[in-house]
Design an enzyme around this catalytic site. Structure first.
Site, PDB file in Angstrom:
ATOM      1  N   PRO A   2       0.810  -1.213   0.000  1.00  0.00           N
ATOM      2  CA  PRO A   2       0.000   0.000   0.000  1.00  0.00           C
ATOM      3  C   PRO A   2       0.846   1.268   0.000  1.00  0.00           C
ATOM      4  O   PRO A   2       1.644   1.469   0.885  1.00  0.00           O
ATOM      5  CB  PRO A   2      -0.830  -0.107   1.289  1.00  0.00           C
ATOM      6  CG  PRO A   2      -0.275  -1.236   2.059  1.00  0.00           C
ATOM      7  CD  PRO A   2       0.683  -1.986   1.220  1.00  0.00           C
ATOM      8  N   GLU A   3       0.666   2.070  -1.007  1.00  0.00           N
ATOM      9  CA  GLU A   3       1.286   3.388  -1.060  1.00  0.00           C
ATOM     10  C   GLU A   3       0.169   4.401  -0.859  1.00  0.00           C
ATOM     11  O   GLU A   3      -0.941   4.041  -0.488  1.00  0.00           O
ATOM     12  CB  GLU A   3       2.002   3.589  -2.402  1.00  0.00           C
ATOM     13  CG  GLU A   3       3.026   2.478  -2.659  1.00  0.00           C
ATOM     14  CD  GLU A   3       3.804   2.663  -3.941  1.00  0.00           C
ATOM     15  OE1 GLU A   3       3.876   3.806  -4.427  1.00  0.00           O
ATOM     16  OE2 GLU A   3       4.341   1.681  -4.455  1.00  0.00           O
ATOM     17  N   LYS A  58       1.486   7.779   4.180  1.00  0.00           N
ATOM     18  CA  LYS A  58       0.938   6.421   4.207  1.00  0.00           C
ATOM     19  C   LYS A  58       0.282   6.099   5.555  1.00  0.00           C
ATOM     20  O   LYS A  58      -0.135   4.959   5.781  1.00  0.00           O
ATOM     21  CB  LYS A  58       2.051   5.400   3.921  1.00  0.00           C
ATOM     22  CG  LYS A  58       2.709   5.577   2.566  1.00  0.00           C
ATOM     23  CD  LYS A  58       3.880   4.621   2.379  1.00  0.00           C
ATOM     24  CE  LYS A  58       4.710   4.997   1.163  1.00  0.00           C
ATOM     25  NZ  LYS A  58       5.953   4.186   1.074  1.00  0.00           N
ATOM     26  N   HIS A  91      -3.805 -14.592  10.292  1.00  0.00           N
ATOM     27  CA  HIS A  91      -3.262 -13.250  10.028  1.00  0.00           C
ATOM     28  C   HIS A  91      -4.210 -12.117  10.405  1.00  0.00           C
ATOM     29  O   HIS A  91      -3.900 -10.965  10.131  1.00  0.00           O
ATOM     30  CB  HIS A  91      -2.832 -13.076   8.563  1.00  0.00           C
ATOM     31  CG  HIS A  91      -1.921 -14.150   8.073  1.00  0.00           C
ATOM     32  ND1 HIS A  91      -0.752 -14.485   8.725  1.00  0.00           N
ATOM     33  CD2 HIS A  91      -1.999 -14.987   7.005  1.00  0.00           C
ATOM     34  CE1 HIS A  91      -0.159 -15.471   8.073  1.00  0.00           C
ATOM     35  NE2 HIS A  91      -0.897 -15.793   7.036  1.00  0.00           N
ATOM     36  N   ARG A 110       2.524 -10.281   6.984  1.00  0.00           N
ATOM     37  CA  ARG A 110       3.926 -10.154   7.397  1.00  0.00           C
ATOM     38  C   ARG A 110       4.103  -9.571   8.795  1.00  0.00           C
ATOM     39  O   ARG A 110       5.234  -9.455   9.271  1.00  0.00           O
ATOM     40  CB  ARG A 110       4.684  -9.288   6.383  1.00  0.00           C
ATOM     41  CG  ARG A 110       4.741  -9.860   4.991  1.00  0.00           C
ATOM     42  CD  ARG A 110       5.882 -10.837   4.824  1.00  0.00           C
ATOM     43  NE  ARG A 110       5.691 -11.664   3.652  1.00  0.00           N
ATOM     44  CZ  ARG A 110       6.053 -11.345   2.412  1.00  0.00           C
ATOM     45  NH1 ARG A 110       6.663 -10.212   2.190  1.00  0.00           N
ATOM     46  NH2 ARG A 110       5.835 -12.153   1.420  1.00  0.00           N
ATOM     47  N   ARG A 262      16.360  -2.280  -3.444  1.00  0.00           N
ATOM     48  CA  ARG A 262      14.971  -2.446  -3.894  1.00  0.00           C
ATOM     49  C   ARG A 262      14.908  -2.766  -5.384  1.00  0.00           C
ATOM     50  O   ARG A 262      15.651  -2.174  -6.178  1.00  0.00           O
ATOM     51  CB  ARG A 262      14.185  -1.148  -3.644  1.00  0.00           C
ATOM     52  CG  ARG A 262      14.048  -0.790  -2.186  1.00  0.00           C
ATOM     53  CD  ARG A 262      13.089  -1.712  -1.471  1.00  0.00           C
ATOM     54  NE  ARG A 262      13.108  -1.537  -0.035  1.00  0.00           N
ATOM     55  CZ  ARG A 262      13.709  -2.368   0.805  1.00  0.00           C
ATOM     56  NH1 ARG A 262      14.346  -3.423   0.364  1.00  0.00           N
ATOM     57  NH2 ARG A 262      13.672  -2.160   2.099  1.00  0.00           N
TER      58      ARG A 262
END
Length: 272
Positions: A2-3, A58, A91, A110, A262
């Site tokens: 998500p940006e 964000k 999760h 994560r 990256r």
DNA sequence: AGTGCGACCCGAACGC
DNA sequence: TGCGTTCGGGTCGCAC
């Protein structure tokens, strides 16, 4: 991941679904996500309600009575609205239950996402918020501002675009897309950019982010939008995840390299 | 102060 | 097939 466009989409959808509903329980299955004291977190939320949802970069910002709940989704954080009697899924780490029999569930494969409470009066001084740079859609994001920020940066422009203290909200996908649209090589040293090139970055960033928000963000492998909302911006990506495919401008193959650790996709012919 | 890198995580992709 | 290994990605903290 998500940006800014994905976070804005989540904000808009959640605003339709959870405002002004009384919170009657909070269940924390993975405490490390919450950076505040766990007991205080529960005490503040239970009996309270979300009055508004804001966003800075964000960061999602849920307004309570005297506090803001800050929430960063990092790579894979998602929110789901479910009926409270639905079985917990793997999760789902933070469960906020409302009086109407529904839950707001924070899901994070994560476990990288973070939440914390701040008093409303302290928001602007909260490190996470005060350090954020200008947002792409902010009129005060000018080439003069960027030039000054890049002045002492010896690192690649790609890395500088990911620095939230310079431009707030760009992540790995849109940083690549912005550089492609601005025709700038991701390896260029940030300090070497001209004002005209900074101008191109700003114009591209505004266009790309506004279009991404209008399309509900990007849905790719690592970020399927929550709440049944599927973004469409992946259909507009020019370089990201397109290694080996032809550049839409010059037909040469899109390259993939590492920049600052990256994955970085670009066209070596169009981006000098 | 600026820069680089490991840590945090775990599912997917990869190698054999 | 199935196992073990590697990779990725936003941000922070630490070393230089």
């Amino acid at each position: 991941m998500p940006e800014i466009a994905e976070v804005e989409t989540v904000r808009n959808v959640l605003k339709q679904k959870i405002l002004h509903k009384k919170i009657i329980n909070v269940n924390i299955l993975y405490p490390r996500i919450i950076e505040s004291d766990i007991e205080e977190f529960k005490t503040v939320l239970v009996g309270n309600e979300f009055n508004d949802i804001l966003r800075v970069g964000k960061w999602l910002i849920f307004a309570l009575k005297d506090h803001y709940l800050l929430s960063h989704l990092r790579m894979e954080g998602k929110y789901f609205i479910k009926n409270s009697d639905e079985e917990l899924q793997k999760h789902e780490h933070i469960i906020i239950s409302f009086a109407d029999g529904t839950d707001l569930r924070y899901h994070d494969t994560r476990k990288f996402g973070r939440m914390k409470l701040v008093l409303k009066k302290d928001l602007k001084n909260t490190i996470e918020i005060s350090k954020q740079g200008k947002e792409p859609m902010d009129d005060s994001l000018t080439s003069t501002y960027l030039l000054a920020k890049f002045k002492n940066k010896r690192l690649p422009i790609k890395t500088a675009l990911l620095d939230q203290e310079i431009i707030s909200g760009l992540g790995n996908i849109y940083a690549d897309e912005v550089l492609f649209a601005a025709k700038i090589n991701p390896l260029r040293v940030a300090a070497s950019l001209t004002q005209e090139e900074c101008e191109r970055i700003i114009i591209s960033a505004k266009e790309i982010i506004l279009k991404a928000i209008a399309n509900g963000g990007t849905t790719i492998k690592s970020y399927t939008s929550s709440l049944g909302v599927t973004g469409n911006y992946q259909n507009y990506l020019k370089v990201h995840k397109r290694e080996g495919k032809p550049c839409e401008v010059c037909n040469n193959k899109i390259k993939r390299i590492k920049v600052g650790g990256r994955s970085t996709y670009f066209c070596e012919y169009c981006q000098k």
